[in-house]
Design a protein around this motif. Structure first.
Motif, PDB file in Angstrom:
ATOM      1  N   VAL A 100       0.832  -1.205   0.000  1.00  6.03           N
ATOM      2  CA  VAL A 100       0.000   0.000   0.000  1.00  6.03           C
ATOM      3  C   VAL A 100       0.868   1.258   0.000  1.00  6.03           C
ATOM      4  O   VAL A 100       1.856   1.345   0.722  1.00  6.03           O
ATOM      5  CB  VAL A 100      -0.912   0.061   1.258  1.00  6.03           C
ATOM      6  CG1 VAL A 100      -1.776   1.315   1.248  1.00  6.03           C
ATOM      7  CG2 VAL A 100      -1.762  -1.176   1.386  1.00  6.03           C
ATOM      8  N   LEU A 101       0.465   2.223  -0.832  1.00  7.36           N
ATOM      9  CA  LEU A 101       0.983   3.586  -0.761  1.00  7.36           C
ATOM     10  C   LEU A 101      -0.212   4.468  -0.433  1.00  7.36           C
ATOM     11  O   LEU A 101      -1.279   4.322  -1.034  1.00  7.36           O
ATOM     12  CB  LEU A 101       1.596   4.017  -2.091  1.00  7.36           C
ATOM     13  CG  LEU A 101       2.206   5.418  -2.122  1.00  7.36           C
ATOM     14  CD1 LEU A 101       3.410   5.453  -3.059  1.00  7.36           C
ATOM     15  CD2 LEU A 101       1.211   6.483  -2.556  1.00  7.36           C
ATOM     16  N   ARG A 102      -0.038   5.359   0.531  1.00  3.04           N
ATOM     17  CA  ARG A 102      -1.121   6.268   0.914  1.00  3.04           C
ATOM     18  C   ARG A 102      -0.691   7.706   0.669  1.00  3.04           C
ATOM     19  O   ARG A 102       0.397   8.104   1.051  1.00  3.04           O
ATOM     20  CB  ARG A 102      -1.447   6.084   2.397  1.00  3.04           C
ATOM     21  CG  ARG A 102      -2.566   6.991   2.879  1.00  3.04           C
ATOM     22  CD  ARG A 102      -2.828   6.793   4.357  1.00  3.04           C
ATOM     23  NE  ARG A 102      -4.019   7.518   4.778  1.00  3.04           N
ATOM     24  CZ  ARG A 102      -4.309   7.763   6.039  1.00  3.04           C
ATOM     25  NH1 ARG A 102      -3.514   7.315   7.015  1.00  3.04           N
ATOM     26  NH2 ARG A 102      -5.404   8.431   6.346  1.00  3.04           N
ATOM     27  N   ASP A 103      -1.580   8.459   0.021  1.00  2.00           N
ATOM     28  CA  ASP A 103      -1.435   9.907  -0.082  1.00  2.00           C
ATOM     29  C   ASP A 103      -2.515  10.490   0.818  1.00  2.00           C
ATOM     30  O   ASP A 103      -3.669  10.607   0.426  1.00  2.00           O
ATOM     31  CB  ASP A 103      -1.609  10.374  -1.525  1.00  2.00           C
ATOM     32  CG  ASP A 103      -1.746  11.892  -1.641  1.00  2.00           C
ATOM     33  OD1 ASP A 103      -1.501  12.611  -0.646  1.00  2.00           O
ATOM     34  OD2 ASP A 103      -2.111  12.365  -2.733  1.00  2.00           O
ATOM     35  N   ASN A 104      -2.128  10.814   2.035  1.00  2.00           N
ATOM     36  CA  ASN A 104      -3.043  11.389   3.007  1.00  2.00           C
ATOM     37  C   ASN A 104      -3.041  12.897   2.775  1.00  2.00           C
ATOM     38  O   ASN A 104      -2.445  13.659   3.534  1.00  2.00           O
ATOM     39  CB  ASN A 104      -2.602  11.018   4.422  1.00  2.00           C
ATOM     40  CG  ASN A 104      -3.643  11.364   5.461  1.00  2.00           C
ATOM     41  OD1 ASN A 104      -4.752  11.774   5.140  1.00  2.00           O
ATOM     42  ND2 ASN A 104      -3.275  11.201   6.710  1.00  2.00           N
ATOM     43  N   GLY A 105      -3.703  13.304   1.691  1.00  5.23           N
ATOM     44  CA  GLY A 105      -3.590  14.675   1.227  1.00  5.23           C
ATOM     45  C   GLY A 105      -4.747  15.576   1.612  1.00  5.23           C
ATOM     46  O   GLY A 105      -5.771  15.146   2.142  1.00  5.23           O
ATOM     47  N   SER A 106      -4.532  16.837   1.326  1.00  5.18           N
ATOM     48  CA  SER A 106      -5.557  17.862   1.511  1.00  5.18           C
ATOM     49  C   SER A 106      -5.168  19.029   0.616  1.00  5.18           C
ATOM     50  O   SER A 106      -4.032  19.107   0.158  1.00  5.18           O
ATOM     51  CB  SER A 106      -5.631  18.314   2.977  1.00  5.18           C
ATOM     52  OG  SER A 106      -4.397  18.888   3.370  1.00  5.18           O
ATOM     53  N   GLY A 107      -6.134  19.917   0.382  1.00  7.51           N
ATOM     54  CA  GLY A 107      -5.808  21.022  -0.499  1.00  7.51           C
ATOM     55  C   GLY A 107      -6.764  22.171  -0.402  1.00  7.51           C
ATOM     56  O   GLY A 107      -7.629  22.222   0.479  1.00  7.51           O
ATOM     57  N   SER A 108      -6.592  23.103  -1.335  1.00 12.07           N
ATOM     58  CA  SER A 108      -7.407  24.304  -1.324  1.00 12.07           C
ATOM     59  C   SER A 108      -8.848  24.016  -1.743  1.00 12.07           C
ATOM     60  O   SER A 108      -9.744  24.769  -1.392  1.00 12.07           O
ATOM     61  CB  SER A 108      -6.788  25.371  -2.230  1.00 12.07           C
ATOM     62  OG  SER A 108      -6.528  24.862  -3.516  1.00 12.07           O
ATOM     63  N   ILE A 109      -9.087  22.914  -2.457  1.00 19.17           N
ATOM     64  CA  ILE A 109     -10.450  22.550  -2.849  1.00 19.17           C
ATOM     65  C   ILE A 109     -10.969  21.417  -1.971  1.00 19.17           C
ATOM     66  O   ILE A 109     -12.026  21.528  -1.363  1.00 19.17           O
ATOM     67  CB  ILE A 109     -10.518  22.166  -4.339  1.00 19.17           C
ATOM     68  CG1 ILE A 109     -10.116  23.358  -5.208  1.00 19.17           C
ATOM     69  CG2 ILE A 109     -11.913  21.681  -4.713  1.00 19.17           C
ATOM     70  CD1 ILE A 109      -9.973  23.040  -6.678  1.00 19.17           C
ATOM     71  N   ALA A 110     -10.228  20.339  -1.915  1.00 20.52           N
ATOM     72  CA  ALA A 110     -10.629  19.173  -1.107  1.00 20.52           C
ATOM     73  C   ALA A 110      -9.890  19.218   0.225  1.00 20.52           C
ATOM     74  O   ALA A 110      -8.666  19.140   0.264  1.00 20.52           O
ATOM     75  CB  ALA A 110     -10.316  17.879  -1.845  1.00 20.52           C
ATOM     76  N   LYS A 111     -10.643  19.365   1.289  1.00 17.21           N
ATOM     77  CA  LYS A 111     -10.023  19.389   2.629  1.00 17.21           C
ATOM     78  C   LYS A 111      -9.478  18.021   2.997  1.00 17.21           C
ATOM     79  O   LYS A 111      -8.528  17.898   3.759  1.00 17.21           O
ATOM     80  CB  LYS A 111     -11.024  19.874   3.684  1.00 17.21           C
ATOM     81  CG  LYS A 111     -11.569  21.268   3.399  1.00 17.21           C
ATOM     82  CD  LYS A 111     -10.445  22.273   3.194  1.00 17.21           C
ATOM     83  CE  LYS A 111     -10.986  23.621   2.780  1.00 17.21           C
ATOM     84  NZ  LYS A 111     -10.041  24.411   2.019  1.00 17.21           N
ATOM     85  N   THR A 112     -10.104  16.959   2.457  1.00 19.68           N
ATOM     86  CA  THR A 112      -9.612  15.596   2.633  1.00 19.68           C
ATOM     87  C   THR A 112      -9.510  14.946   1.267  1.00 19.68           C
ATOM     88  O   THR A 112     -10.477  14.945   0.497  1.00 19.68           O
ATOM     89  CB  THR A 112     -10.565  14.756   3.517  1.00 19.68           C
ATOM     90  OG1 THR A 112     -10.680  15.368   4.791  1.00 19.68           O
ATOM     91  CG2 THR A 112     -10.058  13.329   3.672  1.00 19.68           C
ATOM     92  N   TRP A 113      -8.347  14.429   0.957  1.00 16.60           N
ATOM     93  CA  TRP A 113      -8.100  13.648  -0.246  1.00 16.60           C
ATOM     94  C   TRP A 113      -7.213  12.495   0.202  1.00 16.60           C
ATOM     95  O   TRP A 113      -5.993  12.546   0.098  1.00 16.60           O
ATOM     96  CB  TRP A 113      -7.419  14.486  -1.321  1.00 16.60           C
ATOM     97  CG  TRP A 113      -7.340  13.803  -2.645  1.00 16.60           C
ATOM     98  CD1 TRP A 113      -6.380  12.919  -3.058  1.00 16.60           C
ATOM     99  CD2 TRP A 113      -8.268  13.925  -3.719  1.00 16.60           C
ATOM    100  NE1 TRP A 113      -6.650  12.497  -4.331  1.00 16.60           N
ATOM    101  CE2 TRP A 113      -7.808  13.108  -4.770  1.00 16.60           C
ATOM    102  CE3 TRP A 113      -9.442  14.658  -3.897  1.00 16.60           C
ATOM    103  CZ2 TRP A 113      -8.484  12.993  -5.977  1.00 16.60           C
ATOM    104  CZ3 TRP A 113     -10.102  14.550  -5.097  1.00 16.60           C
ATOM    105  CH2 TRP A 113      -9.628  13.723  -6.131  1.00 16.60           C
ATOM    106  N   ASP A 114      -7.851  11.479   0.757  1.00 14.53           N
ATOM    107  CA  ASP A 114      -7.133  10.343   1.335  1.00 14.53           C
ATOM    108  C   ASP A 114      -7.104   9.221   0.306  1.00 14.53           C
ATOM    109  O   ASP A 114      -8.063   8.478   0.150  1.00 14.53           O
ATOM    110  CB  ASP A 114      -7.812   9.903   2.631  1.00 14.53           C
ATOM    111  CG  ASP A 114      -6.972   8.941   3.438  1.00 14.53           C
ATOM    112  OD1 ASP A 114      -5.828   8.627   3.015  1.00 14.53           O
ATOM    113  OD2 ASP A 114      -7.444   8.493   4.495  1.00 14.53           O
TER     114      ASP A 114
END
Length: 158
Positions: free
Chosen positions: A83-97
């Protein structure tokens, strides 16, 4: 919050797929034509993904700025698949997991993208976009594998 899961079969062994997946150059290759990610902090991608946070600018169709995103790379330990996880967030999506699962299947690899999205009122349209985005990425993955990774290899040499 909405979660999307989409999967494809790649006719390459798991170690080969994993090796290319760990190459940040693959990110922009598999989204070429649809998006481009430009590193901000640090101002370059590492040669191989490592755990950490990477701030990027996102461009639709390579030229239309659509905001900033944190790519949060993690490698959760799983016993039955990689598994690779991008536990991301941004200016549009507050959660992009975003989780990428790799599992050996036959002589190839089962590649699965699973992403949980929270963008407030924009969650549904972003979810629909994510379906298109990940379907496109997986199509580009299949094409890359069918070409024996040559386009990416040429790009890495330049």
């Amino acid at each position: 919050m909405r979660t999307l899961k989409i999967s494809t079969y790649l006719a390459a062994d798991l170690e080969t797929v994993k090796s290319y997946l760990m190459t940040p150059a693959l990110l922009n290759y598999v989204v070429a034509g649809l998006m481009k990610f430009h590193p901000i902090e640090p101002n370059f991608f590492p040669s191989k993904w490592v755990e950490g946070k990477f701030s990027v600018k996102m461009f639709a169709f390579h030229f239309l700025p659509i905001g900033k995103q944190i790519i949060g790379i993690e490698f959760p330990q799983k016993s039955d698949h990689w598994v690779l996880r991008d536990n991301g967030s941004g200016s549009i999506a507050k959660t992009w997991d975003h989780l990428i699962f790799l599992e050996s299947e036959g002589g190839g690899t089962r590649y699965t993208d699973e992403v949980s999205i929270d963008a407030g009122l924009f969650t549904l349209p972003i979810y629909i976009y994510a379906f298109i985005f990940y379907s496109y990425r997986q199509m580009r993955w299949r094409k890359l594998v069918n070409l024996n990774f040559r386009p990416l290899n040429d790009q890495l040499i330049e």
